[in-house]
Design an enzyme around this catalytic site. Sequence first.
Site, PDB file in Angstrom:
ATOM      1  N   THR A  32      -7.839  -0.255  25.746  1.00  0.00           N
ATOM      2  CA  THR A  32      -9.159  -0.721  26.197  1.00  0.00           C
ATOM      3  C   THR A  32     -10.134   0.431  26.441  1.00  0.00           C
ATOM      4  O   THR A  32     -11.287   0.203  26.798  1.00  0.00           O
ATOM      5  CB  THR A  32      -9.058  -1.528  27.514  1.00  0.00           C
ATOM      6  OG1 THR A  32      -8.430  -0.697  28.497  1.00  0.00           O
ATOM      7  CG2 THR A  32      -8.271  -2.808  27.338  1.00  0.00           C
ATOM      8  N   SER A  90      -2.491  -1.688  28.667  1.00  0.00           N
ATOM      9  CA  SER A  90      -3.257  -0.999  29.721  1.00  0.00           C
ATOM     10  C   SER A  90      -3.142  -1.807  31.018  1.00  0.00           C
ATOM     11  O   SER A  90      -2.565  -2.904  31.012  1.00  0.00           O
ATOM     12  CB  SER A  90      -4.728  -0.844  29.307  1.00  0.00           C
ATOM     13  OG  SER A  90      -5.310  -2.116  29.128  1.00  0.00           O
ATOM     14  N   VAL A 148       1.908   2.769  31.989  1.00  0.00           N
ATOM     15  CA  VAL A 148       2.815   3.675  31.268  1.00  0.00           C
ATOM     16  C   VAL A 148       3.846   4.315  32.204  1.00  0.00           C
ATOM     17  O   VAL A 148       4.816   4.912  31.748  1.00  0.00           O
ATOM     18  CB  VAL A 148       2.063   4.784  30.483  1.00  0.00           C
ATOM     19  CG1 VAL A 148       1.268   4.199  29.328  1.00  0.00           C
ATOM     20  CG2 VAL A 148       1.188   5.623  31.391  1.00  0.00           C
ATOM     21  N   LYS A 192      -8.418  20.990  26.809  1.00  0.00           N
ATOM     22  CA  LYS A 192      -8.101  21.486  28.154  1.00  0.00           C
ATOM     23  C   LYS A 192      -6.609  21.791  28.313  1.00  0.00           C
ATOM     24  O   LYS A 192      -6.190  22.426  29.282  1.00  0.00           O
ATOM     25  CB  LYS A 192      -8.578  20.496  29.214  1.00  0.00           C
ATOM     26  CG  LYS A 192     -10.101  20.403  29.205  1.00  0.00           C
ATOM     27  CD  LYS A 192     -10.665  19.486  30.249  1.00  0.00           C
ATOM     28  CE  LYS A 192     -12.186  19.565  30.292  1.00  0.00           C
ATOM     29  NZ  LYS A 192     -12.870  19.306  29.013  1.00  0.00           N
ATOM     30  N   LYS A 208      -1.567  17.596  30.362  1.00  0.00           N
ATOM     31  CA  LYS A 208      -1.632  17.277  28.931  1.00  0.00           C
ATOM     32  C   LYS A 208      -0.828  18.301  28.129  1.00  0.00           C
ATOM     33  O   LYS A 208      -0.259  17.968  27.091  1.00  0.00           O
ATOM     34  CB  LYS A 208      -3.091  17.228  28.457  1.00  0.00           C
ATOM     35  CG  LYS A 208      -3.897  16.087  29.047  1.00  0.00           C
ATOM     36  CD  LYS A 208      -3.399  14.704  28.649  1.00  0.00           C
ATOM     37  CE  LYS A 208      -4.014  14.198  27.384  1.00  0.00           C
ATOM     38  NZ  LYS A 208      -3.708  12.760  27.131  1.00  0.00           N
ATOM     39  N   GLY A 221     -20.464  11.288  24.243  1.00  0.00           N
ATOM     40  CA  GLY A 221     -20.815   9.986  24.824  1.00  0.00           C
ATOM     41  C   GLY A 221     -19.663   9.213  25.439  1.00  0.00           C
ATOM     42  O   GLY A 221     -19.847   8.063  25.827  1.00  0.00           O
ATOM     43  N   VAL A 226     -20.571  14.145  30.126  1.00  0.00           N
ATOM     44  CA  VAL A 226     -21.893  14.642  30.505  1.00  0.00           C
ATOM     45  C   VAL A 226     -23.029  13.822  29.858  1.00  0.00           C
ATOM     46  O   VAL A 226     -24.099  13.667  30.462  1.00  0.00           O
ATOM     47  CB  VAL A 226     -22.006  16.157  30.183  1.00  0.00           C
ATOM     48  CG1 VAL A 226     -21.866  16.426  28.697  1.00  0.00           C
ATOM     49  CG2 VAL A 226     -23.293  16.751  30.697  1.00  0.00           C
ATOM     50  N   THR A 285     -24.384  23.392  34.671  1.00  0.00           N
ATOM     51  CA  THR A 285     -23.373  24.131  35.439  1.00  0.00           C
ATOM     52  C   THR A 285     -23.515  25.640  35.230  1.00  0.00           C
ATOM     53  O   THR A 285     -23.465  26.409  36.181  1.00  0.00           O
ATOM     54  CB  THR A 285     -21.954  23.685  35.044  1.00  0.00           C
ATOM     55  OG1 THR A 285     -21.902  23.536  33.633  1.00  0.00           O
ATOM     56  CG2 THR A 285     -21.580  22.382  35.683  1.00  0.00           C
ATOM     57  N   GLU A 333     -13.162  24.067  36.003  1.00  0.00           N
ATOM     58  CA  GLU A 333     -13.889  24.104  34.726  1.00  0.00           C
ATOM     59  C   GLU A 333     -13.812  25.489  34.098  1.00  0.00           C
ATOM     60  O   GLU A 333     -13.845  26.499  34.804  1.00  0.00           O
ATOM     61  CB  GLU A 333     -15.373  23.791  34.959  1.00  0.00           C
ATOM     62  CG  GLU A 333     -15.725  22.346  34.778  1.00  0.00           C
ATOM     63  CD  GLU A 333     -17.236  22.142  34.778  1.00  0.00           C
ATOM     64  OE1 GLU A 333     -17.667  21.154  34.203  1.00  0.00           O
ATOM     65  OE2 GLU A 333     -17.978  22.960  35.372  1.00  0.00           O
TER      66      GLU A 333
HETATM   67  N1  LIG Z   1     -12.970  11.328  26.126  1.00  0.00           N
HETATM   68  C1  LIG Z   1     -12.863  12.610  25.803  1.00  0.00           C
HETATM   69  O1  LIG Z   1     -13.836  13.372  25.846  1.00  0.00           O
HETATM   70  C2  LIG Z   1     -11.523  13.148  25.351  1.00  0.00           C
HETATM   71  C3  LIG Z   1     -11.458  14.428  24.807  1.00  0.00           C
HETATM   72  C4  LIG Z   1     -10.232  14.918  24.382  1.00  0.00           C
HETATM   73  C5  LIG Z   1      -9.110  14.138  24.538  1.00  0.00           C
HETATM   74  N2  LIG Z   1      -9.177  12.896  25.095  1.00  0.00           N
HETATM   75  C6  LIG Z   1      -7.947  12.127  25.244  1.00  0.00           C
HETATM   76  O2  LIG Z   1      -8.087  10.909  24.520  1.00  0.00           O
HETATM   77  C7  LIG Z   1      -7.345   9.876  25.175  1.00  0.00           C
HETATM   78  C8  LIG Z   1      -8.198   8.625  25.313  1.00  0.00           C
HETATM   79  O3  LIG Z   1      -9.328   8.954  26.067  1.00  0.00           O
HETATM   80  P1  LIG Z   1     -10.502   7.891  26.317  1.00  0.00           P
HETATM   81  O4  LIG Z   1     -11.765   8.670  26.275  1.00  0.00           O
HETATM   82  O5  LIG Z   1     -10.325   6.720  25.444  1.00  0.00           O
HETATM   83  O6  LIG Z   1     -10.189   7.500  27.836  1.00  0.00           O
HETATM   84  P2  LIG Z   1     -10.698   6.225  28.666  1.00  0.00           P
HETATM   85  O7  LIG Z   1     -11.895   5.638  28.032  1.00  0.00           O
HETATM   86  O8  LIG Z   1     -10.748   6.663  30.092  1.00  0.00           O
HETATM   87  O9  LIG Z   1      -9.494   5.191  28.491  1.00  0.00           O
HETATM   88  C9  LIG Z   1      -8.266   5.392  29.103  1.00  0.00           C
HETATM   89  C10 LIG Z   1      -7.394   4.194  28.803  1.00  0.00           C
HETATM   90  O10 LIG Z   1      -6.108   4.405  29.381  1.00  0.00           O
HETATM   91  C11 LIG Z   1      -5.761   3.265  30.192  1.00  0.00           C
HETATM   92  N3  LIG Z   1      -4.883   3.743  31.249  1.00  0.00           N
HETATM   93  C12 LIG Z   1      -5.147   4.644  32.214  1.00  0.00           C
HETATM   94  N4  LIG Z   1      -4.073   4.811  32.996  1.00  0.00           N
HETATM   95  C13 LIG Z   1      -3.090   4.006  32.498  1.00  0.00           C
HETATM   96  C14 LIG Z   1      -1.756   3.738  32.860  1.00  0.00           C
HETATM   97  N5  LIG Z   1      -1.203   4.335  33.915  1.00  0.00           N
HETATM   98  N6  LIG Z   1      -1.046   2.844  32.134  1.00  0.00           N
HETATM   99  C15 LIG Z   1      -1.609   2.216  31.074  1.00  0.00           C
HETATM  100  N7  LIG Z   1      -2.871   2.435  30.663  1.00  0.00           N
HETATM  101  C16 LIG Z   1      -3.617   3.319  31.388  1.00  0.00           C
HETATM  102  C17 LIG Z   1      -7.110   2.718  30.658  1.00  0.00           C
HETATM  103  O11 LIG Z   1      -7.071   1.339  31.003  1.00  0.00           O
HETATM  104  P3  LIG Z   1      -6.696   0.832  32.488  1.00  0.00           P
HETATM  105  O12 LIG Z   1      -7.494   1.671  33.422  1.00  0.00           O
HETATM  106  O13 LIG Z   1      -7.048  -0.606  32.462  1.00  0.00           O
HETATM  107  O14 LIG Z   1      -5.209   1.039  32.630  1.00  0.00           O
HETATM  108  C18 LIG Z   1      -7.914   2.889  29.378  1.00  0.00           C
HETATM  109  O15 LIG Z   1      -7.602   1.852  28.471  1.00  0.00           O
HETATM  110  C19 LIG Z   1      -6.813  10.466  26.470  1.00  0.00           C
HETATM  111  O16 LIG Z   1      -5.461  10.817  26.278  1.00  0.00           O
HETATM  112  C20 LIG Z   1      -7.648  11.705  26.681  1.00  0.00           C
HETATM  113  O17 LIG Z   1      -6.912  12.689  27.367  1.00  0.00           O
HETATM  114  C21 LIG Z   1     -10.372  12.372  25.498  1.00  0.00           C
END
Ligand SMILES: NC(=O)c1ccc[n+]([C@@H]2O[C@H](COP(=O)([O-])OP(=O)(O)OC[C@H]3O[C@@H](n4cnc5c(N)ncnc54)[C@H](OP(=O)(O)O)[C@@H]3O)[C@@H](O)[C@H]2O)c1
Length: 333
Positions: free
Chosen positions: A13, A37, A62, A127, A139, A170, A175, A193, A255
């Site tokens: 989600t 999720s 998870v 990171k 991670k 976005g 940010v 920052t 950071e």
């Molecule tokens: N966004 C970025 O800028 C970025 C950059 C580099 C890497 N990433 C990586 O990409 C991945 C996805 O990021 P995203 O931007 O899609 O994050 P997001 O929009 O915050 O989504 C996180 C998802 O994980 C679920 N979640 C969180 N804790 C959980 C748990 N304990 N059990 C099951 N589900 C859980 C959340 O749903 P619920 O809260 O309903 O459980 C949500 O569906 C992550 O691994 C992140 O580290 C993101």
Amino acid sequence: MFNGKSIFISGGTGSFGRNFIRRLLEQYQPKRVVVFSRDELKQYEMQQTFNAPCMRYFLGDVRDAERLRQAMRGIDYVVHAAALKQVPAAEYNPTECIRTNVNGAENIIAAAIDNGVKKVVALSTDKAASPINLYGATKLLSDKLFVAANNIAGDQNTRFSVVRYGNVAGSRGSVVPFFSKLIAEGATELPITDERMTRFWITLDHGVQFVLDSFARMHGGEVFVPKIPSIRIVDLAQGMAEHLPHRNVGIRPGEKLHELMVPLDDARMTLEFADHYTIQPSIRFTSIDVDFAVDKLGEQGRPVSEDFEYRSDTNPHYLSVGQIADLHAKLSA
Ligand SMILES: NC(=O)c1ccc[n+]([C@@H]2O[C@H](COP(=O)([O-])OP(=O)(O)OC[C@H]3O[C@@H](n4cnc5c(N)ncnc54)[C@H](OP(=O)(O)O)[C@@H]3O)[C@@H](O)[C@H]2O)c1
């Protein structure tokens, strides 16, 4: 490769999950797509748009190994996107972040092996390269668990790889929505920052395509890093609101001034391909004996120089203020 297959997306989600599933449904005819999720409201809202007969919605955490084992029955491919990812929240609640990002990774691995899943791709972040904050450290641990999991899969032959990339333009809590909110509220200046700060920058579409490509490329054990542009944080602020002055607010705890995707110490393990780098596993696998310089698609990589680092400040490819403004306009349309 996803036609007629069952795909499981932890964190389905989230920003990544929704975009990934949209692309999956547009390009393939999967047998089953499992969203896993915790929050029922996010799943309910997603069901209003993603309601194809192949869609399944599983509430679960998870951290719960047994629930994951049930939810992964009959699954062919897993994308692990669930994570806690806010740097300040992770600093303040370290054990919560460890439970989700590290114990959760272990549980995904165990459930995938027990269910004979074919391939798992876990999402990572810049990171995690030489981490200085708890989020990045968890991670990195997760990356290490997924790489090493190729050795414990045994006869099941489940293959695990990692995709590592930088800030998603976005995405939730980043940010861009923060600046957008301030601009919409009539801010007279934007907080910066540090004027020297740079970041890697990737669109969600690019990240999703790169993960899809990684499933096809992977032998198992690789950390795949896309070649992506950098931005200067001042250029981002100017690209989003040319007329607003900036106010320096100082770097926040945990950071970095600049991000890193391939650290110097990983240079000897790194191969350069046309659109990405592959960090080869530093451990030997008993069950995988391949030349990582040729991936499953037949693409050829070559070793990088010993002094290679992939950093956001020395990256030769920067987005200009104009390109950032165009991208921002496209994303907000
Ligand atoms: N966004 C970025 O800028 C970025 C950059 C580099 C890497 N990433 C990586 O990409 C991945 C996805 O990021 P995203 O931007 O899609 O994050 P997001 O929009 O915050 O989504 C996180 C998802 O994980 C679920 N979640 C969180 N804790 C959980 C748990 N304990 N059990 C099951 N589900 C859980 C959340 O749903 P619920 O809260 O309903 O459980 C949500 O569906 C992550 O691994 C992140 O580290 C993101």
